[in-house]
Write an enzyme that holds these catalytic residues in place. Sequence first.
Site, PDB file in Angstrom:
ATOM      1  N   GLU A   1      -5.326 -11.332 -99.081  1.00  0.00           N
ATOM      2  CA  GLU A   1      -5.721 -12.546 -98.561  1.00  0.00           C
ATOM      3  C   GLU A   1      -6.659 -12.995 -99.906  1.00  0.00           C
ATOM      4  OE1 GLU A   1      -8.419 -15.467 -98.553  1.00  0.00           O
ATOM      5  OE2 GLU A   1      -9.238 -14.005 -97.285  1.00  0.00           O
TER       6      GLU A   1
ATOM      7  N   ASP B   1      -8.699  -9.167 -95.362  1.00  0.00           N
ATOM      8  CA  ASP B   1      -9.307 -10.360 -95.738  1.00  0.00           C
ATOM      9  C   ASP B   1     -10.340 -10.200 -96.574  1.00  0.00           C
ATOM     10  OD1 ASP B   1     -10.116 -13.096 -94.308  1.00  0.00           O
ATOM     11  OD2 ASP B   1     -11.950 -12.212 -94.137  1.00  0.00           O
TER      12      ASP B   1
ATOM     13  N   ASP C   1      -8.554 -20.121 -89.977  1.00  0.00           N
ATOM     14  CA  ASP C   1      -9.716 -20.779 -90.426  1.00  0.00           C
ATOM     15  C   ASP C   1      -9.569 -22.253 -90.955  1.00  0.00           C
ATOM     16  OD1 ASP C   1     -11.744 -18.627 -90.646  1.00  0.00           O
ATOM     17  OD2 ASP C   1     -11.073 -18.162 -92.560  1.00  0.00           O
TER      18      ASP C   1
END
Length: 504
Positions: A350, A303, A403
């Site tokens: 990501e 991430d 998200d």
Amino acid sequence: MHRTSGLVLHPTSLPGRYGIGDFGPTAFQFIDFLVAARQQRWQILPLGPTSYGDSPYQCLSAMAGNPLLLSPEMLLQRGYVSAADLADLPDFPQDKVDYCAVRAWKSPLLQRAFARFQAKLQADAQDANPGADAREFAAFCSQHAFWLDDFASFCAIKQQQQGQAWQHWPTELRQRQPQALASWQADHADAINYHRFIQFEFFRQWAALKRYANQRGIRIIGDLPIFVALDSADVWANQDLFELDGDGNAIVVAGVPPDYFSATGQRWGNPLYRWQRMAQDNYGWWQQRLKLLAGQVDCMRIDHFCGFENYWAIPGSEATAVNGRWIKGPGQHFFDTIKQHLGQLDIIAEDLGILTPEVVALRENSGLPGMRVLHYAFGSGNDNPYLPHHYVEHCVAYTGTHDNNTTRGWFRSMAQHERDHLQHYFGRGFDEGSISFEMTRAVWHSKANTVLIPLQDALNLDERARMNYPGSMEGNWAWRYRSEQLTPQLGQQLAGLNAESGRE
């Protein structure tokens, strides 16, 4: 490389009687559904022990597992709890997680499990040939001592200190003064061993679930947040690796500047790394972290990959993320060092957000696939990199992520110019009944070698099934599906998409 597909679902979203998804029977049933639907990937969120806000991206440890994910049924099979322990359940909601209620019920259950485990070990200790549990527990504690001892002590002290952040503990414990810490640990050995046992059982249950998935052809994609929580065992035990003042407070914290999600940016509050200090031992803490996760999953998504190139540093005193500055990250040296020591790990970068040429070069030079999210494709012209015709084979494509809104919710809230672009791009109109399937189909037929959608999109659910609202501390991480929603028809639909798009 094979063209593959799968679903995104955090284990907390699994159905079941106990208020939260866990590693028990419904997790195995979900794997069976993936197999029947001819899927090959299951992507999850971080599995760490959550704290305030229940976010899997703000955990008490970057190494440990979340006790709430332990399966009561599997504890029953081990003989650690009784059928009576599981008989009188609160009236848990079925379609969301009430974290407070789950903790209130599950924490005493886990304490009873530990008491029975201890009794079993004590009985084994009187035997010249200790049982399998005793041998496995000792081996686990030895193998994981590099993080487990600090984590167990951290949790035991935190409990004694009424949950206070470690910055507010007595000075000798906050500063980890060796004599005082050793004395405290000796006086609270049972409390510390409780947390060792919970992690032992967590790793054992997860290993059984992953083994079942792999045997059935399902590879699990894990998630590794680039930053860790300030109030975590990692920071308490390695204070020299983070930008802290003498009292353990963060001098600068992580976040992102104002963007699509928030006009004031996102102030995550994570302490920033002292990268030069970390480089002195070849990023040893990172090596341990990556190696541990690589043993738990088949592939990992890092991430906020962009933070390895440069990251937004916000003064700890600032209330928002507006007043920060960009700082260079460790860059290629980090990934070259990790590869030298651990080999080529299976990683997804990501790389959403501000994608500079330097970030692209870092990702490409490291040989990592990036991400493409279809929700970001419309309203800014046909050169938008998230439009399906721009996808490359070496990427992982999604309709949306945890998200984002669900695709149905996203469609409902689109601005008119975005909706016009969407319909012009595909040459036809859409409605709420078809939008999720059509967006899934577009991703499935793209060049991307790997494609994934949240289960919510497979079920065509609206914004009420959203998993996370970035920048908000409330209403997140709670959604759960019901068992009856995974119908044979849904499995056939996903299998049909795979057949027509050449995914195996």
